[in-house]
Design an enzyme around this catalytic site. Sequence first.
Site, PDB file in Angstrom:
ATOM      1  N   LYS A  25      -4.825  -2.359   1.541  1.00 48.07           N
ATOM      2  CA  LYS A  25      -4.823  -0.956   1.950  1.00 48.07           C
ATOM      3  C   LYS A  25      -6.173  -0.317   1.660  1.00 48.07           C
ATOM      4  O   LYS A  25      -6.739   0.401   2.498  1.00 48.07           O
ATOM      5  CB  LYS A  25      -3.728  -0.192   1.226  1.00 48.07           C
ATOM      6  CG  LYS A  25      -3.731   1.324   1.513  1.00 48.07           C
ATOM      7  CD  LYS A  25      -2.986   2.105   0.474  1.00 48.07           C
ATOM      8  CE  LYS A  25      -3.772   2.177  -0.824  1.00 48.07           C
ATOM      9  NZ  LYS A  25      -3.147   3.062  -1.834  1.00 48.07           N
ATOM     10  N   SER A  26      -6.701  -0.560   0.467  1.00 41.34           N
ATOM     11  CA  SER A  26      -7.956   0.075   0.067  1.00 41.34           C
ATOM     12  C   SER A  26      -9.101  -0.319   0.989  1.00 41.34           C
ATOM     13  O   SER A  26      -9.910   0.520   1.393  1.00 41.34           O
ATOM     14  CB  SER A  26      -8.292  -0.313  -1.379  1.00 41.34           C
ATOM     15  OG  SER A  26      -7.296   0.137  -2.260  1.00 41.34           O
ATOM     16  N   GLY A  93      -3.438   8.891  -1.126  1.00 39.94           N
ATOM     17  CA  GLY A  93      -4.623   9.389  -1.804  1.00 39.94           C
ATOM     18  C   GLY A  93      -5.891   9.106  -1.031  1.00 39.94           C
ATOM     19  O   GLY A  93      -6.808   9.928  -0.994  1.00 39.94           O
ATOM     20  N   SER A 167      -9.539  10.593 -10.571  1.00 43.41           N
ATOM     21  CA  SER A 167      -9.417   9.562  -9.539  1.00 43.41           C
ATOM     22  C   SER A 167     -10.790   9.140  -9.054  1.00 43.41           C
ATOM     23  O   SER A 167     -11.635   9.993  -8.740  1.00 43.41           O
ATOM     24  CB  SER A 167      -8.604  10.076  -8.347  1.00 43.41           C
ATOM     25  OG  SER A 167      -8.610   9.140  -7.288  1.00 43.41           O
ATOM     26  N   SER A 168     -11.013   7.826  -8.958  1.00 43.42           N
ATOM     27  CA  SER A 168     -12.268   7.326  -8.398  1.00 43.42           C
ATOM     28  C   SER A 168     -12.391   7.685  -6.920  1.00 43.42           C
ATOM     29  O   SER A 168     -13.501   7.695  -6.365  1.00 43.42           O
ATOM     30  CB  SER A 168     -12.349   5.808  -8.563  1.00 43.42           C
ATOM     31  OG  SER A 168     -11.346   5.155  -7.800  1.00 43.42           O
ATOM     32  N   GLN A 169     -11.268   7.995  -6.267  1.00 43.55           N
ATOM     33  CA  GLN A 169     -11.301   8.338  -4.848  1.00 43.55           C
ATOM     34  C   GLN A 169     -12.107   9.606  -4.593  1.00 43.55           C
ATOM     35  O   GLN A 169     -12.624   9.812  -3.492  1.00 43.55           O
ATOM     36  CB  GLN A 169      -9.882   8.513  -4.305  1.00 43.55           C
ATOM     37  CG  GLN A 169      -9.080   7.229  -4.276  1.00 43.55           C
ATOM     38  CD  GLN A 169      -7.617   7.467  -3.943  1.00 43.55           C
ATOM     39  OE1 GLN A 169      -7.154   8.603  -3.856  1.00 43.55           O
ATOM     40  NE2 GLN A 169      -6.876   6.388  -3.760  1.00 43.55           N
ATOM     41  N   GLU A 310      -3.262   0.582 -10.953  1.00 46.25           N
ATOM     42  CA  GLU A 310      -2.220   0.382  -9.948  1.00 46.25           C
ATOM     43  C   GLU A 310      -1.331  -0.825 -10.266  1.00 46.25           C
ATOM     44  O   GLU A 310      -0.242  -0.967  -9.697  1.00 46.25           O
ATOM     45  CB  GLU A 310      -2.846   0.211  -8.570  1.00 46.25           C
ATOM     46  CG  GLU A 310      -3.747  -1.002  -8.427  1.00 46.25           C
ATOM     47  CD  GLU A 310      -4.692  -0.893  -7.246  1.00 46.25           C
ATOM     48  OE1 GLU A 310      -4.713  -1.826  -6.440  1.00 46.25           O
ATOM     49  OE2 GLU A 310      -5.404   0.132  -7.142  1.00 46.25           O
ATOM     50  N   HIS A 337      -0.761  10.312  -9.896  1.00 41.97           N
ATOM     51  CA  HIS A 337      -0.639   9.453  -8.708  1.00 41.97           C
ATOM     52  C   HIS A 337       0.536   9.931  -7.833  1.00 41.97           C
ATOM     53  O   HIS A 337       0.911  11.093  -7.886  1.00 41.97           O
ATOM     54  CB  HIS A 337      -0.481   7.996  -9.134  1.00 41.97           C
ATOM     55  CG  HIS A 337      -1.802   7.331  -9.399  1.00 41.97           C
ATOM     56  ND1 HIS A 337      -2.118   6.063  -8.961  1.00 41.97           N
ATOM     57  CD2 HIS A 337      -2.899   7.773 -10.044  1.00 41.97           C
ATOM     58  CE1 HIS A 337      -3.350   5.758  -9.325  1.00 41.97           C
ATOM     59  NE2 HIS A 337      -3.841   6.773  -9.994  1.00 41.97           N
ATOM     60  N   ARG A 382       5.102   1.619  -5.629  1.00 38.49           N
ATOM     61  CA  ARG A 382       4.993   0.657  -6.729  1.00 38.49           C
ATOM     62  C   ARG A 382       6.188   0.726  -7.675  1.00 38.49           C
ATOM     63  O   ARG A 382       6.427  -0.230  -8.423  1.00 38.49           O
ATOM     64  CB  ARG A 382       3.666   0.844  -7.464  1.00 38.49           C
ATOM     65  CG  ARG A 382       2.478   0.655  -6.522  1.00 38.49           C
ATOM     66  CD  ARG A 382       1.265   0.089  -7.192  1.00 38.49           C
ATOM     67  NE  ARG A 382       0.150   0.050  -6.254  1.00 38.49           N
ATOM     68  CZ  ARG A 382      -0.090  -0.927  -5.396  1.00 38.49           C
ATOM     69  NH1 ARG A 382       0.719  -1.977  -5.337  1.00 38.49           N
ATOM     70  NH2 ARG A 382      -1.124  -0.881  -4.571  1.00 38.49           N
TER      71      ARG A 382
END
Length: 422
Positions: A25-26, A93, A167-169, A310, A337, A382
């Site tokens: 997905k990432s 996210g 978040s690193s996003q 995750e 999350h 998850r």
Amino acid sequence: MSSPHWSAPVAHAPVDATVAIPGSKSMTNRALILAALAGSPATVTRPLRSRDTELMAGALRSLGVGVGEDFDDWQVLPGELTGPARIDCGLAGTVMRFVPPVAALADGEVVVDGDPYARRRPMGPLITALRELGADIDDGGRGALPFTIRGRGTVEGGTVTIDASGSSQLVSGLLLAAPRFEKGVEVRHVGPPVPSAPHLAMTVEMLRERGAAVEVEDDVWRVAPGPLRGGETVIEPDLSNAAQFLGAALVTGGRVTVPGWPERTTQPGDALRGLLAAMGAEVTSGPDGLTVRGSGTFEGLEADLHEVGELTPVLAALAALASSPSRLTGIAHLRGHETDRLAALVNEINALGGDATELPDGIAINPRPLRGGVFHTYDDHRMVMAAAVLGLAVPGVEVENVATVGKTLPDFTELWGSMVTA
């Protein structure tokens, strides 16, 4: 009348299976963003097809990007980014953090919204950063979804300071769009350490593969303005989505092989090699893929999961079935999350008779005999995977809203059932 819950299958014998995991997905959503901003057509090969990636494709289409299907691949035809448009982020996210910097490049208004819980996820630092870089955003002072971006067709860019400890996003979203900003972007992080460092490494590597000039120095990332190349991006299997399948080998004393495991990768899921080995698994890799074998008993785990948060739900489920206590730390950011994952895991493990305690930055788990019952998933994919792992050894685990697993792995129940019965 049929039950609204999914009955997690019990493993009555050691599993012995090879499980092909769909694409990451990432990587898929990063590849789609970069393809949309490229100067020529692009192909995303073997992408994940799930709710999160379909939301990303839909968001880019709303902005005027051509995203077409060629069998299992996505063909992306960049175009002028325009509004008015409405972006549905769902609970993704990557969509809510990666699309707004792209939408700021559009000419026209773009409304960004998502599922109810998405409105509680941290967005303030990204909104503030985009304003400082020249974007016009109306969020009603909430620092969260929904908000409106009044695009002018360009963003000035420049230097911005951000606290990305949530978040690193928040950093990745700015970096991915930075080549199209007039001055590029220099992002400086100030605050507690940024979680999920492998995901930032993934962003940097994928930008460079498309021709971007990126410099990284401690907590500073610089992306120069310039064109991005189109072409093909081949998506690796989603290694984090392999966690529950490989964990099944530990729980049942069996064998699971995941084919196509890359020799080198930036995916956080590659940490499963060491984490499962620390719990007592035999982990080997070769031309057939990554193989995990279990003996039927395994130890608890003490680990700092800050960079691989995750993986926490599946590791917590394994910890509840282990032979010794576990402490999973470095994961306070999981409270922001899809749900508050720490509270959710403690609630659901304890509801089945377990002994889990929430720590300031993680979870402590003392193994106890578990019983069946309803396992709530909180619209979190998850949590479904964690419940399935518990169900291998605990009869009567009924998983509420199993369909939420479609966020990243729509075929999960079929793959899981095939593995258990193989």
